[in-house]
Design an enzyme around this catalytic site. Structure first.
Site, mmCIF file in Angstrom:
data_model
loop_
_atom_site.group_PDB
_atom_site.id
_atom_site.type_symbol
_atom_site.label_atom_id
_atom_site.label_comp_id
_atom_site.label_asym_id
_atom_site.label_seq_id
_atom_site.Cartn_x
_atom_site.Cartn_y
_atom_site.Cartn_z
ATOM 1 C CE1 TYR A 11 62.449 59.939 -9.922
ATOM 2 C CE2 TYR A 11 62.602 58.898 -12.076
ATOM 3 C CZ TYR A 11 62.728 58.834 -10.697
ATOM 4 O OH TYR A 11 63.103 57.656 -10.107
ATOM 5 C CB ALA A 73 64.127 64.202 -23.561
ATOM 6 C CB SER A 75 61.025 60.647 -22.140
ATOM 7 O OG SER A 75 60.476 61.194 -20.971
ATOM 8 C CE1 TYR A 139 62.826 59.311 -24.908
ATOM 9 C CE2 TYR A 139 62.604 56.952 -24.579
ATOM 10 C CZ TYR A 139 63.100 58.175 -24.179
ATOM 11 O OH TYR A 139 63.883 58.272 -23.053
ATOM 12 C CG PHE A 167 68.811 49.397 -19.224
ATOM 13 C CD1 PHE A 167 69.966 50.041 -19.695
ATOM 14 C CD2 PHE A 167 68.367 48.296 -19.915
ATOM 15 C CE1 PHE A 167 70.653 49.574 -20.816
ATOM 16 C CE2 PHE A 167 69.043 47.817 -21.037
ATOM 17 C CZ PHE A 167 70.189 48.455 -21.480
HETATM 18 N N1 LIG Z 1 62.830 58.043 -16.370
HETATM 19 C C1 LIG Z 1 63.416 57.023 -17.018
HETATM 20 O O1 LIG Z 1 63.259 55.839 -16.632
HETATM 21 C C2 LIG Z 1 64.320 57.310 -18.199
HETATM 22 C C3 LIG Z 1 64.890 56.217 -18.883
HETATM 23 C C4 LIG Z 1 65.741 56.477 -19.964
HETATM 24 C C5 LIG Z 1 66.032 57.782 -20.313
HETATM 25 N N2 LIG Z 1 65.451 58.820 -19.659
HETATM 26 C C6 LIG Z 1 65.770 60.192 -20.059
HETATM 27 O O2 LIG Z 1 66.110 60.947 -18.911
HETATM 28 C C7 LIG Z 1 65.749 62.318 -19.097
HETATM 29 C C8 LIG Z 1 64.927 62.802 -17.918
HETATM 30 O O3 LIG Z 1 63.776 61.992 -17.779
HETATM 31 P P1 LIG Z 1 62.674 62.268 -16.655
HETATM 32 O O4 LIG Z 1 62.037 60.962 -16.355
HETATM 33 O O5 LIG Z 1 63.262 63.092 -15.585
HETATM 34 O O6 LIG Z 1 61.615 63.131 -17.501
HETATM 35 P P2 LIG Z 1 60.841 64.486 -17.105
HETATM 36 O O7 LIG Z 1 59.766 64.651 -18.124
HETATM 37 O O8 LIG Z 1 60.455 64.452 -15.674
HETATM 38 O O9 LIG Z 1 61.970 65.594 -17.321
HETATM 39 C C9 LIG Z 1 62.226 66.217 -18.566
HETATM 40 C C10 LIG Z 1 62.261 67.717 -18.316
HETATM 41 O O10 LIG Z 1 62.521 68.388 -19.580
HETATM 42 C C11 LIG Z 1 61.692 69.565 -19.603
HETATM 43 N N3 LIG Z 1 61.485 69.991 -20.986
HETATM 44 C C12 LIG Z 1 60.785 69.343 -21.956
HETATM 45 N N4 LIG Z 1 60.802 70.065 -23.104
HETATM 46 C C13 LIG Z 1 61.533 71.193 -22.846
HETATM 47 C C14 LIG Z 1 61.929 72.306 -23.628
HETATM 48 N N5 LIG Z 1 61.559 72.460 -24.900
HETATM 49 N N6 LIG Z 1 62.701 73.246 -23.036
HETATM 50 C C15 LIG Z 1 63.089 73.141 -21.737
HETATM 51 N N7 LIG Z 1 62.747 72.111 -20.946
HETATM 52 C C16 LIG Z 1 61.972 71.142 -21.505
HETATM 53 C C17 LIG Z 1 60.412 69.151 -18.922
HETATM 54 O O11 LIG Z 1 59.647 70.241 -18.436
HETATM 55 C C18 LIG Z 1 60.929 68.257 -17.789
HETATM 56 O O12 LIG Z 1 61.151 68.979 -16.594
HETATM 57 C C19 LIG Z 1 65.015 62.378 -20.441
HETATM 58 O O13 LIG Z 1 65.941 62.801 -21.410
HETATM 59 C C20 LIG Z 1 64.607 60.935 -20.683
HETATM 60 O O14 LIG Z 1 64.488 60.662 -22.056
HETATM 61 C C21 LIG Z 1 64.601 58.617 -18.596
#
Ligand SMILES: NC(=O)c1ccc[n+]([C@@H]2O[C@H](COP(=O)([O-])OP(=O)(O)OC[C@H]3O[C@@H](n4cnc5c(N)ncnc54)[C@H](O)[C@@H]3O)[C@@H](O)[C@H]2O)c1
Length: 317
Positions: A11, A73, A75, A139, A167
């Site tokens: 995302y 990650a 998550s 997490y 956040f």
């Molecule tokens: N969405 C939120 O509100 C939020 C809030 C705080 C922190 N975060 C952090 O932001 C980051 C992105 O979040 P997101 O919502 O886009 O999540 P998401 O799951 O859409 O994106 C994470 C991406 O990492 C990839 N991935 C996972 N394991 C992998 C591996 N071993 N090797 C290669 N790629 C791998 C997944 O395929 C995915 O495309 C994360 O680190 C998350 O912890 C998100």
């Protein structure tokens, strides 16, 4: 500048990739598509479909790169409680491998996706970067461990690093190639779940007896495009040998009922919702102090909750 975006099929990472390319950066994406989607990766990027846990693949992805935006990650808070090993492996070991390969290849600039989950139950509102960090799930603990790892890497080896503690990220980005939006499965985030609620599958409101004005939990939401603007500012602001930790939110909060009201005005009908008991471990209020982001990144969020809801709604249609 060429940037490696880890997690660039997800995302937030896919949105970062598209915006970086629009602004003239070169981008390589590394993603194993375990929760992301190959079709979300902008065709202008170099896409390496592989795991961050494989050092040789990470080395290949770092070719010609000057900086890394590290989004990879797992998550899901609930999954991290039942399968913590996945979180220690992907989040901590994956980050360790990335740092090692960056050091070997002399890539000295990093922006990391940290999270408000590193703070746990807040003792004070708003939450500052000096607030206590006491995560309440694996997490948050895994992300805090990576923050510690990055601090020591900066001190010992001169890495220029910034961790951005998000956040609640929300909204969608309309790129020239179409909408980039949340496609999590399962979806645990409030706004997509409000917009997908139906009479057959109503939204669950977890508690209406919280010590807040309308009795529902209050969270701080940030639009994904504002979030990426802050990342691009962080790429420039990172200083060698220094690891800054910076909160990213809007600095204000909305209750669950207020987000539902915003959604109702976007979709033009009532959102079917049921009241459920409180969830264990949910704090009543989470709001970020964003003064550090404003001063170090010279950044301010510009999109409000209505924009987050209406962009998400439009992206779903
Ligand atoms: N969405 C939120 O509100 C939020 C809030 C705080 C922190 N975060 C952090 O932001 C980051 C992105 O979040 P997101 O919502 O886009 O999540 P998401 O799951 O859409 O994106 C994470 C991406 O990492 C990839 N991935 C996972 N394991 C992998 C591996 N071993 N090797 C290669 N790629 C791998 C997944 O395929 C995915 O495309 C994360 O680190 C998350 O912890 C998100």
């Amino acid at each position: 500048m060429k940037v490696l975006v880890t997690g660039g099929a997800g995302y937030i990472g896919s949105t970062a990739t598209s915006i970086l390319l629009d602004r003239g950066y070169g981008v390589t994406v590394l993603d194993d598509c375990s929760t992301g989607h190959a079709e979300s990766v902008d065709a202008r990027a170099t896409f390496i479909n592989g795991s961050i846990l494989d050092a040789a693949t990470v080395r290949k992805a770092l070719a010609g790169v000057e900086a890394v935006l590290h989004f990879t990650a797992k998550s899901l808070v609930g999954e991290s409680v039942t399968k913590p090993e996945i979180y220690w492996n992907t989040n901590v070991n994956g980050s360790r491998i990335l740092l090692e390969e960056m050091r070997t290849l002399g890539v000295k600039r990093l922006v990391f996706s940290s999270t408000a989950a590193t703070y746990g139950e807040p003792k004070e509102i708003p939450i500052t970067e000096n607030s206590q960090t006491k995560p309440t799930n694996p997490y948050g603990a895994s992300k805090l461990a990576v923050d510690y790892m990055i601090t020591s890497e900066a001190v010992a080896h001169g890495l220029a690093a910034i961790s951005l503690r998000y956040f609640n990220v929300a909204g969608a980005h309309k790129s020239a190639r179409g909408w980039l939006t949340e496609k999590h499965d399962p979806e645990t985030h409030l706004i997509p779940n409000i917009l997908r609620a139906s009479a057959e599958k109503p939204l669950k409101i977890f508690g209406t007896d919280w010590p807040t004005a309308d009795g529902t939990c209050i969270r701080d939401y940030i639009h994904v495009v504002d979030l990426i603007d802050a990342h691009i500012a962080a790429l420039d602001a990172a200083q060698p040998g220094t690891h800054e930790i910076i909160n990213l939110g809007s600095g204000g909060g909305y209750s669950v009922k207020e987000v539902i009201a915003a959604a109702q005005s976007s979709v033009g009908h009532a959102i079917p919702a049921d009241i459920a008991p409180r969830r264990a471990g949910d704090p009543a209020v989470l709001i970020a102090d964003i003064s550090k982001a404003k001063s170090i990144l010279k950044w301010e969020p510009t999109r409000d909750i209505q924009a987050m809801v209406s962009d998400t709604w439009e992206s779903f249609h």
